[in-house]
Design a protein around this motif. Structure first.
Motif, PDB file in Angstrom:
ATOM      1  N   GLY A  36      41.462  38.579  54.734  1.00 31.97           N
ATOM      2  CA  GLY A  36      42.492  39.560  54.388  1.00 31.97           C
ATOM      3  C   GLY A  36      42.193  40.891  55.040  1.00 31.97           C
ATOM      4  O   GLY A  36      41.096  41.104  55.588  1.00 31.97           O
ATOM      5  N   PRO A  37      43.130  41.812  55.006  1.00 30.85           N
ATOM      6  CA  PRO A  37      42.920  43.130  55.618  1.00 30.85           C
ATOM      7  C   PRO A  37      41.786  43.892  54.934  1.00 30.85           C
ATOM      8  O   PRO A  37      41.343  43.529  53.832  1.00 30.85           O
ATOM      9  CB  PRO A  37      44.272  43.840  55.390  1.00 30.85           C
ATOM     10  N   ASN A  38      41.324  44.951  55.582  1.00 26.94           N
ATOM     11  CA  ASN A  38      40.331  45.823  54.962  1.00 26.94           C
ATOM     12  C   ASN A  38      40.858  46.352  53.637  1.00 26.94           C
ATOM     13  O   ASN A  38      42.024  46.747  53.529  1.00 26.94           O
ATOM     14  CB  ASN A  38      40.002  47.000  55.891  1.00 26.94           C
ATOM     15  N   GLY A  39      39.998  46.358  52.635  1.00 24.33           N
ATOM     16  CA  GLY A  39      40.393  46.859  51.328  1.00 24.33           C
ATOM     17  C   GLY A  39      41.172  45.871  50.485  1.00 24.33           C
ATOM     18  O   GLY A  39      41.699  46.235  49.425  1.00 24.33           O
ATOM     19  N   ALA A  40      41.236  44.599  50.921  1.00 22.76           N
ATOM     20  CA  ALA A  40      42.017  43.606  50.176  1.00 22.76           C
ATOM     21  C   ALA A  40      41.323  43.162  48.893  1.00 22.76           C
ATOM     22  O   ALA A  40      41.965  42.602  48.006  1.00 22.76           O
ATOM     23  CB  ALA A  40      42.295  42.387  51.059  1.00 22.76           C
ATOM     24  N   GLY A  41      39.993  43.379  48.809  1.00 18.88           N
ATOM     25  CA  GLY A  41      39.254  42.971  47.621  1.00 18.88           C
ATOM     26  C   GLY A  41      38.375  41.757  47.830  1.00 18.88           C
ATOM     27  O   GLY A  41      37.894  41.152  46.869  1.00 18.88           O
ATOM     28  N   LYS A  42      38.105  41.409  49.081  1.00 18.47           N
ATOM     29  CA  LYS A  42      37.368  40.185  49.399  1.00 18.47           C
ATOM     30  C   LYS A  42      35.939  40.215  48.855  1.00 18.47           C
ATOM     31  O   LYS A  42      35.502  39.291  48.156  1.00 18.47           O
ATOM     32  CB  LYS A  42      37.350  39.970  50.918  1.00 18.47           C
ATOM     33  N   THR A  43      35.204  41.278  49.187  1.00 15.95           N
ATOM     34  CA  THR A  43      33.814  41.377  48.714  1.00 15.95           C
ATOM     35  C   THR A  43      33.765  41.524  47.203  1.00 15.95           C
ATOM     36  O   THR A  43      32.891  40.956  46.544  1.00 15.95           O
ATOM     37  CB  THR A  43      33.116  42.568  49.394  1.00 15.95           C
ATOM     38  N   THR A  44      34.713  42.254  46.645  1.00 13.64           N
ATOM     39  CA  THR A  44      34.764  42.400  45.185  1.00 13.64           C
ATOM     40  C   THR A  44      34.961  41.050  44.516  1.00 13.64           C
ATOM     41  O   THR A  44      34.320  40.745  43.501  1.00 13.64           O
ATOM     42  CB  THR A  44      35.902  43.357  44.781  1.00 13.64           C
ATOM     43  N   LEU A  45      35.823  40.211  45.077  1.00 12.40           N
ATOM     44  CA  LEU A  45      36.022  38.874  44.524  1.00 12.40           C
ATOM     45  C   LEU A  45      34.732  38.079  44.570  1.00 12.40           C
ATOM     46  O   LEU A  45      34.355  37.427  43.587  1.00 12.40           O
ATOM     47  CB  LEU A  45      37.118  38.140  45.301  1.00 12.40           C
ATOM     48  N   LEU A  46      34.040  38.126  45.690  1.00 15.23           N
ATOM     49  CA  LEU A  46      32.804  37.362  45.824  1.00 15.23           C
ATOM     50  C   LEU A  46      31.766  37.817  44.797  1.00 15.23           C
ATOM     51  O   LEU A  46      31.091  36.997  44.160  1.00 15.23           O
ATOM     52  CB  LEU A  46      32.255  37.511  47.243  1.00 15.23           C
ATOM     53  N   LYS A  47      31.636  39.126  44.619  1.00 14.02           N
ATOM     54  CA  LYS A  47      30.678  39.651  43.647  1.00 14.02           C
ATOM     55  C   LYS A  47      31.072  39.283  42.224  1.00 14.02           C
ATOM     56  O   LYS A  47      30.205  38.974  41.386  1.00 14.02           O
ATOM     57  CB  LYS A  47      30.570  41.172  43.786  1.00 14.02           C
ATOM     58  N   ALA A  48      32.372  39.285  41.931  1.00 12.61           N
ATOM     59  CA  ALA A  48      32.823  38.895  40.595  1.00 12.61           C
ATOM     60  C   ALA A  48      32.547  37.421  40.345  1.00 12.61           C
ATOM     61  O   ALA A  48      32.141  37.028  39.237  1.00 12.61           O
ATOM     62  CB  ALA A  48      34.311  39.203  40.434  1.00 12.61           C
ATOM     63  N   LEU A  49      32.750  36.574  41.359  1.00 16.38           N
ATOM     64  CA  LEU A  49      32.446  35.156  41.218  1.00 16.38           C
ATOM     65  C   LEU A  49      30.964  34.927  40.962  1.00 16.38           C
ATOM     66  O   LEU A  49      30.579  34.002  40.242  1.00 16.38           O
ATOM     67  CB  LEU A  49      32.873  34.396  42.479  1.00 16.38           C
ATOM     68  N   ALA A  50      30.131  35.777  41.552  1.00 15.48           N
ATOM     69  CA  ALA A  50      28.681  35.653  41.377  1.00 15.48           C
ATOM     70  C   ALA A  50      28.195  36.273  40.076  1.00 15.48           C
ATOM     71  O   ALA A  50      27.005  36.183  39.758  1.00 15.48           O
ATOM     72  CB  ALA A  50      27.968  36.306  42.560  1.00 15.48           C
ATOM     73  N   GLY A  51      29.101  36.922  39.332  1.00 17.53           N
ATOM     74  CA  GLY A  51      28.692  37.572  38.093  1.00 17.53           C
ATOM     75  C   GLY A  51      27.972  38.881  38.305  1.00 17.53           C
ATOM     76  O   GLY A  51      27.245  39.345  37.430  1.00 17.53           O
ATOM     77  N   LEU A  52      28.188  39.510  39.462  1.00 18.57           N
ATOM     78  CA  LEU A  52      27.492  40.751  39.796  1.00 18.57           C
ATOM     79  C   LEU A  52      28.294  41.993  39.430  1.00 18.57           C
ATOM     80  O   LEU A  52      27.795  43.105  39.598  1.00 18.57           O
ATOM     81  CB  LEU A  52      27.167  40.778  41.299  1.00 18.57           C
ATOM     82  N   LEU A  53      29.529  41.802  38.959  1.00 18.48           N
ATOM     83  CA  LEU A  53      30.385  42.923  38.567  1.00 18.48           C
ATOM     84  C   LEU A  53      30.983  42.662  37.189  1.00 18.48           C
ATOM     85  O   LEU A  53      31.299  41.516  36.863  1.00 18.48           O
ATOM     86  CB  LEU A  53      31.540  43.095  39.569  1.00 18.48           C
ATOM     87  N   PRO A  54      31.165  43.708  36.386  1.00 18.89           N
ATOM     88  CA  PRO A  54      31.914  43.534  35.133  1.00 18.89           C
ATOM     89  C   PRO A  54      33.345  43.122  35.454  1.00 18.89           C
ATOM     90  O   PRO A  54      33.966  43.669  36.365  1.00 18.89           O
ATOM     91  CB  PRO A  54      31.872  44.932  34.490  1.00 18.89           C
ATOM     92  N   SER A  55      33.871  42.149  34.724  1.00 22.91           N
ATOM     93  CA  SER A  55      35.217  41.672  35.001  1.00 22.91           C
ATOM     94  C   SER A  55      35.868  41.161  33.733  1.00 22.91           C
ATOM     95  O   SER A  55      35.197  40.857  32.741  1.00 22.91           O
ATOM     96  CB  SER A  55      35.189  40.556  36.054  1.00 22.91           C
ATOM     97  N   GLU A  56      37.181  41.073  33.775  1.00 20.21           N
ATOM     98  CA  GLU A  56      37.957  40.435  32.724  1.00 20.21           C
ATOM     99  C   GLU A  56      38.402  39.072  33.231  1.00 20.21           C
ATOM    100  O   GLU A  56      38.504  38.839  34.430  1.00 20.21           O
ATOM    101  CB  GLU A  56      39.186  41.280  32.368  1.00 20.21           C
ATOM    102  N   GLY A  57      38.718  38.164  32.311  1.00 19.90           N
ATOM    103  CA  GLY A  57      39.085  36.821  32.711  1.00 19.90           C
ATOM    104  C   GLY A  57      37.886  35.909  32.608  1.00 19.90           C
ATOM    105  O   GLY A  57      36.883  36.229  31.960  1.00 19.90           O
ATOM    106  N   GLN A  58      37.971  34.769  33.264  1.00 17.14           N
ATOM    107  CA  GLN A  58      36.922  33.773  33.119  1.00 17.14           C
ATOM    108  C   GLN A  58      36.536  33.183  34.462  1.00 17.14           C
ATOM    109  O   GLN A  58      37.394  32.919  35.311  1.00 17.14           O
ATOM    110  CB  GLN A  58      37.402  32.639  32.196  1.00 17.14           C
ATOM    111  N   VAL A  59      35.228  33.009  34.661  1.00 16.98           N
ATOM    112  CA  VAL A  59      34.696  32.273  35.796  1.00 16.98           C
ATOM    113  C   VAL A  59      33.952  31.063  35.246  1.00 16.98           C
ATOM    114  O   VAL A  59      33.124  31.196  34.333  1.00 16.98           O
ATOM    115  CB  VAL A  59      33.737  33.139  36.651  1.00 16.98           C
ATOM    116  N   TRP A  60      34.268  29.890  35.797  1.00 18.77           N
ATOM    117  CA  TRP A  60      33.646  28.645  35.371  1.00 18.77           C
ATOM    118  C   TRP A  60      32.768  28.115  36.495  1.00 18.77           C
ATOM    119  O   TRP A  60      33.189  28.054  37.652  1.00 18.77           O
ATOM    120  CB  TRP A  60      34.699  27.597  35.023  1.00 18.77           C
ATOM    121  N   LEU A  61      31.540  27.754  36.168  1.00 20.15           N
ATOM    122  CA  LEU A  61      30.596  27.190  37.122  1.00 20.15           C
ATOM    123  C   LEU A  61      30.204  25.799  36.649  1.00 20.15           C
ATOM    124  O   LEU A  61      29.644  25.643  35.558  1.00 20.15           O
ATOM    125  CB  LEU A  61      29.355  28.090  37.236  1.00 20.15           C
ATOM    126  N   GLN A  62      30.549  24.796  37.441  1.00 17.35           N
ATOM    127  CA  GLN A  62      30.280  23.397  37.102  1.00 17.35           C
ATOM    128  C   GLN A  62      30.773  23.053  35.691  1.00 17.35           C
ATOM    129  O   GLN A  62      30.089  22.388  34.914  1.00 17.35           O
ATOM    130  CB  GLN A  62      28.786  23.096  37.248  1.00 17.35           C
TER     131      GLN A  62
END
Length: 252
Positions: A36-62
């Motif tokens: 996606g373009p610069n500033g689209a949120g790509k790195t933020t998504l990756l960090k949220a998936l890794a549990g490295l950022l506070p987030s709302e919603g749910q991430v499921w691992l296995q």
């Protein structure tokens, strides 16, 4: 099998929402590239998936909520490769790669024979064995990324997350990285990477296209609708060409 899933994922930075109602899933044996373009949120998504950022919603691992994993258990199941890590500059290459084995070690035990075997195999696979006694800080940007990739692979986790892993790599080492990632996915692992290089990204199994903090589309790289989606988010400034073994993206 869906190894990593995000449902209704939101991330805020102060009063600004940077991820908005993200729904994505990543399967075992599949390499997914987030673009996606610069500033689209790509790195933020990756960090949220890794549990490295506070987030709302749910991430499921296995099949289990990521929030239910201890830090140690999460580190065994999910390996993380960031763009850089200057805090490791004083460590030798061998010690950096050995960090990937920490989630598997008991604090009183130290590195086992198996740990050393895994580290040696990862260093040889990334062709960094000759640097084992050099400090990470003496290496070039591209060389550092090869070391950090070896560390991530040494975790032997079912999920591998990578943020711009070839940003400083020359073309031969980009080719080596591509072969490594494809092999890793073929072995049944889940691979998710953020890439700015659309030509490398189009070598993945599928893409997640982001724009303005949202997932616009998730689809296989051969999907014509995906190409149209990329045209839209990049301002209709791309041309797609099909080669026998891959897609090539050129500026319009």
């Amino acid at each position: 099998m869906k190894t990593l899933v995000a449902q209704g994922l939101n991330v805020w930075r102060g009063q600004r929402q940077v991820l908005n109602d993200i729904h994505v899933n990543f399967e075992s044996g599949c390499w997914t590239c987030v673009v996606g373009p610069n500033g689209a949120g790509k790195t933020t998504l990756l960090k949220a998936l890794a549990g490295l950022l506070p987030s709302e919603g749910q991430v499921w691992l296995q099949g289990q909520p990521l929030s239910g994993f201890s830090g140690r258990a999460r580190a065994r199941h999910m390996a993380w490769l960031s763009q850089n890590d200057v805090s490791l500059d004083d460590l030798t290459v061998q010690d950096v790669v050995m960090l990937g084995r920490l989630p598997h070690q008991h604090w009183w035990q130290g590195a086992t024979v198996t740990d050393h075997q895994v580290v040696d195999a990862c260093m040889q696979a990334q062709r960094i064995d000759a640097w084992r006694d050099r400090s990470l800080g003496t290496l070039s940007g591209g060389e550092r990324q090869r070391v950090l990739l070896a560390r991530a692979l040494a975790v032997a986790a079912p999920v591998l997350l990578m943020d711009e892993p070839v940003a400083n790599a020359d073309l031969p080492h980009q080719s080596d990285w591509l072969a490594t990632v494809r092999r890793h996915a073929a072995q049944g692992h889940t691979v998710v990477s953020v890439l700015h290089d659309l030509n490398l990204a189009m070598c993945a199994t599928q893409l997640v296209v982001m724009d303005k903090g949202r997932v616009v589309m998730q689809a296989p790289v051969d999907d014509p609708q995906l190409h149209e989606c990329l045209q839209q988010v990049f301002g209709h400034r791309l041309v797609f060409h099909r080669l026998p073994d891959r897609w090539v993206v050129l500026p319009a």
